[in-house]
Design a protein around this motif. Sequence first.
Motif, PDB file in Angstrom:
ATOM      1  N   SER A 295      33.621  38.585  54.255  1.00  0.00           N
ATOM      2  CA  SER A 295      34.063  39.263  55.641  1.00  0.00           C
ATOM      3  C   SER A 295      35.607  39.208  55.249  1.00  0.00           C
ATOM      4  CB  SER A 295      34.051  38.404  56.673  1.00  0.00           C
ATOM      5  OG  SER A 295      34.674  38.774  57.692  1.00  0.00           O
ATOM      6  N   ARG A 296      36.105  38.348  54.569  1.00  0.00           N
ATOM      7  CA  ARG A 296      37.611  38.423  54.215  1.00  0.00           C
ATOM      8  C   ARG A 296      37.834  39.594  53.207  1.00  0.00           C
ATOM      9  NH1 ARG A 296      42.738  37.451  55.834  1.00  0.00           N
ATOM     10  NH2 ARG A 296      43.991  36.790  54.077  1.00  0.00           N
ATOM     11  N   ILE A 297      36.670  39.583  52.477  1.00  0.00           N
ATOM     12  CA  ILE A 297      36.944  40.741  51.226  1.00  0.00           C
ATOM     13  C   ILE A 297      37.093  42.445  51.922  1.00  0.00           C
ATOM     14  CG2 ILE A 297      35.737  42.252  49.391  1.00  0.00           C
ATOM     15  CD1 ILE A 297      36.873  39.780  48.174  1.00  0.00           C
ATOM     16  N   ARG A 298      36.192  42.583  53.077  1.00  0.00           N
ATOM     17  CA  ARG A 298      36.370  43.488  53.599  1.00  0.00           C
ATOM     18  C   ARG A 298      37.677  43.745  54.354  1.00  0.00           C
ATOM     19  NH1 ARG A 298      31.361  44.089  57.455  1.00  0.00           N
ATOM     20  NH2 ARG A 298      32.465  46.089  57.993  1.00  0.00           N
ATOM     21  N   GLU A 299      38.388  42.767  54.724  1.00  0.00           N
ATOM     22  CA  GLU A 299      39.611  42.905  55.536  1.00  0.00           C
ATOM     23  C   GLU A 299      40.827  43.140  54.781  1.00  0.00           C
ATOM     24  OE1 GLU A 299      40.123  39.339  57.732  1.00  0.00           O
ATOM     25  OE2 GLU A 299      38.439  39.381  59.136  1.00  0.00           O
ATOM     26  N   VAL A 300      40.647  42.452  53.237  1.00  0.00           N
ATOM     27  CA  VAL A 300      42.085  42.664  52.551  1.00  0.00           C
ATOM     28  C   VAL A 300      41.903  43.413  51.508  1.00  0.00           C
ATOM     29  CG1 VAL A 300      42.299  40.020  53.115  1.00  0.00           C
ATOM     30  CG2 VAL A 300      41.103  40.599  50.939  1.00  0.00           C
ATOM     31  N   VAL A 301      40.495  44.181  51.082  1.00  0.00           N
ATOM     32  CA  VAL A 301      40.629  45.002  50.232  1.00  0.00           C
ATOM     33  C   VAL A 301      40.652  46.228  50.741  1.00  0.00           C
ATOM     34  CG1 VAL A 301      39.333  45.739  48.222  1.00  0.00           C
ATOM     35  CG2 VAL A 301      39.455  43.499  48.743  1.00  0.00           C
ATOM     36  N   PRO A 302      41.779  47.255  50.509  1.00  0.00           N
ATOM     37  CA  PRO A 302      41.584  48.850  51.091  1.00  0.00           C
ATOM     38  C   PRO A 302      40.644  49.508  50.548  1.00  0.00           C
ATOM     39  CG  PRO A 302      43.530  48.370  49.826  1.00  0.00           C
ATOM     40  CD  PRO A 302      42.772  46.928  49.907  1.00  0.00           C
ATOM     41  N   LEU A 303      40.109  50.474  51.129  1.00  0.00           N
ATOM     42  CA  LEU A 303      39.000  51.309  50.491  1.00  0.00           C
ATOM     43  C   LEU A 303      39.819  52.222  49.263  1.00  0.00           C
ATOM     44  CD1 LEU A 303      36.255  52.248  50.542  1.00  0.00           C
ATOM     45  CD2 LEU A 303      36.850  54.175  52.323  1.00  0.00           C
ATOM     46  N   THR A 304      41.076  52.450  48.972  1.00  0.00           N
ATOM     47  CA  THR A 304      41.724  52.858  48.133  1.00  0.00           C
ATOM     48  C   THR A 304      41.434  52.333  46.806  1.00  0.00           C
ATOM     49  OG1 THR A 304      43.827  52.022  48.614  1.00  0.00           O
ATOM     50  CG2 THR A 304      43.373  54.023  49.530  1.00  0.00           C
ATOM     51  N   ASP A 305      41.386  50.894  46.575  1.00  0.00           N
ATOM     52  CA  ASP A 305      40.882  50.140  45.602  1.00  0.00           C
ATOM     53  C   ASP A 305      39.935  50.666  44.979  1.00  0.00           C
ATOM     54  OD1 ASP A 305      43.287  48.801  45.965  1.00  0.00           O
ATOM     55  OD2 ASP A 305      42.551  46.923  46.093  1.00  0.00           O
ATOM     56  N   VAL A 306      38.791  50.739  45.807  1.00  0.00           N
ATOM     57  CA  VAL A 306      37.535  51.332  45.104  1.00  0.00           C
ATOM     58  C   VAL A 306      37.654  52.998  44.777  1.00  0.00           C
ATOM     59  CG1 VAL A 306      35.032  52.172  45.814  1.00  0.00           C
ATOM     60  CG2 VAL A 306      36.249  50.163  47.087  1.00  0.00           C
ATOM     61  N   TYR A 307      38.610  53.720  45.508  1.00  0.00           N
ATOM     62  CA  TYR A 307      38.732  55.040  44.927  1.00  0.00           C
ATOM     63  C   TYR A 307      39.494  54.897  43.577  1.00  0.00           C
ATOM     64  CZ  TYR A 307      37.580  56.413  49.752  1.00  0.00           C
ATOM     65  OH  TYR A 307      36.857  56.725  50.884  1.00  0.00           O
ATOM     66  N   VAL A 308      40.474  54.198  43.386  1.00  0.00           N
ATOM     67  CA  VAL A 308      41.200  53.787  42.034  1.00  0.00           C
ATOM     68  C   VAL A 308      40.113  53.575  40.939  1.00  0.00           C
ATOM     69  CG1 VAL A 308      42.707  52.440  40.711  1.00  0.00           C
ATOM     70  CG2 VAL A 308      43.314  53.202  42.956  1.00  0.00           C
ATOM     71  N   GLY A 309      39.262  52.645  41.167  1.00  0.00           N
ATOM     72  CA  GLY A 309      38.405  52.402  40.184  1.00  0.00           C
ATOM     73  C   GLY A 309      37.373  53.416  39.689  1.00  0.00           C
ATOM     74  N   LEU A 310      36.881  54.352  40.828  1.00  0.00           N
ATOM     75  CA  LEU A 310      35.781  55.238  40.599  1.00  0.00           C
ATOM     76  C   LEU A 310      36.407  56.408  40.015  1.00  0.00           C
ATOM     77  CD1 LEU A 310      33.819  54.983  44.130  1.00  0.00           C
ATOM     78  CD2 LEU A 310      33.254  54.414  41.728  1.00  0.00           C
ATOM     79  N   VAL A 311      37.904  56.566  40.082  1.00  0.00           N
ATOM     80  CA  VAL A 311      38.486  57.717  39.423  1.00  0.00           C
ATOM     81  C   VAL A 311      38.831  57.604  37.912  1.00  0.00           C
ATOM     82  CG1 VAL A 311      40.826  58.858  39.468  1.00  0.00           C
ATOM     83  CG2 VAL A 311      39.730  58.653  41.600  1.00  0.00           C
ATOM     84  N   LYS A 312      39.179  56.245  37.831  1.00  0.00           N
ATOM     85  CA  LYS A 312      39.444  55.903  36.367  1.00  0.00           C
ATOM     86  C   LYS A 312      38.160  55.981  35.381  1.00  0.00           C
ATOM     87  CE  LYS A 312      41.732  52.119  37.179  1.00  0.00           C
ATOM     88  NZ  LYS A 312      42.418  50.846  36.850  1.00  0.00           N
TER      89      LYS A 312
END
Length: 370
Positions: A295-312
């Motif tokens: 639950s805390r992961i969902r709060e503190v990790v922005p979706l942009t972090d997922v986008y960064v990994g998927l772009v790289k």
Amino acid sequence: MSIPSDFVEETAENGAVTLHFSGDLSIASVGDLPERLRAYAGAATRLDISETGYVDTVGAWLVHRTARDMEAEIVGADDDAQRLIAAVAGADQATDIRPEPLNPVIRVISEVGEATAVTFTTLSGLVGFFGAIIVGFFRLVRHPGRVRWNAVIQRFDVVGVRALGIVGLMSFLIGLVIAQQGAVQLRQFGAEVFTVNLVGRLTLRELGVLMTAIMVAGRSGSAFAAQIGTMKLTEEIDAMRTIGVSPIEALVLPRFLAAVIMLPLLGFYASVVAIIGGGLLSWVELDIPPATFFSRIREVVPLTDVYVGLVKAPVFGAIIAVTGCYQGMQVKGNAEDVGKRTTAAVVQAIFLVIVLDAFFAVFFSWIGWN
């Protein structure tokens, strides 16, 4: 001591010892004469070869060496024998085969220059090879019937499915280490709860994709270089060109597509497994329940972090595939070159992945994806 007179006869006159050579002095007839001359204990002052017949290079060298060792004079030689003896005497010079020591500064500058030239040559070759891949890709887009789906699916299996075990294990352990080290350091400030932030953002944004790319470079990039290099060495690639089959379409593009498509999936999978590892350690050591952790992961990790990994990830996959296939295509000479090119493919792929990861970090920070 007298030498048996098969070829040489010893005479003494006025205290001067003369050795009289007779017969042919050639490689076919000298026999054991060199050994008998070495065993001669006396010191002759003259070597008379006026009674010899045919003299070849071996005979001329034998006479010259004997005269040199005994400091004797050679007499009675005809014109041909004189020229031959002079030639072997001119070649009998001590040669220093040790390389001349270079100035350390010059040596360092030379090595740096050579490395720089190799670097630019390799980069230009990689860019040109990538261009050939793009041309081949659009050619397949125009003619979909030429796509080798069996080869593409097989590469998906080799690059992606069969890597799940090792990538998952590596990511799980990395998640454990990040959580453990983060908890140790944050405990000093009473901020253990921020271990969740550390695990979530670090794995999704950076380490999940980066470590997966390094693992794929070592596992699949090396395999690409070795497989294509072996085919190049056995002239299978030349045979493909002869029968009208493009090596780019048949060998390179299936591997390229597999790396580009599978690396984002592997990177996301690695990030999830790393988060699970971090959550497990947080549960055991920090008493943070799994439900609270995620639950805390969902709060503190922005979706942009997922986008960064998927772009790289696809960019890293393209680098790994291009480097491995390019180095495989450069193999020539012998089997040793396959090993050298395979090593070069892994080293160059990992280096380029890390360099581009740094550029991506700056770029995403510049556009506000912090």
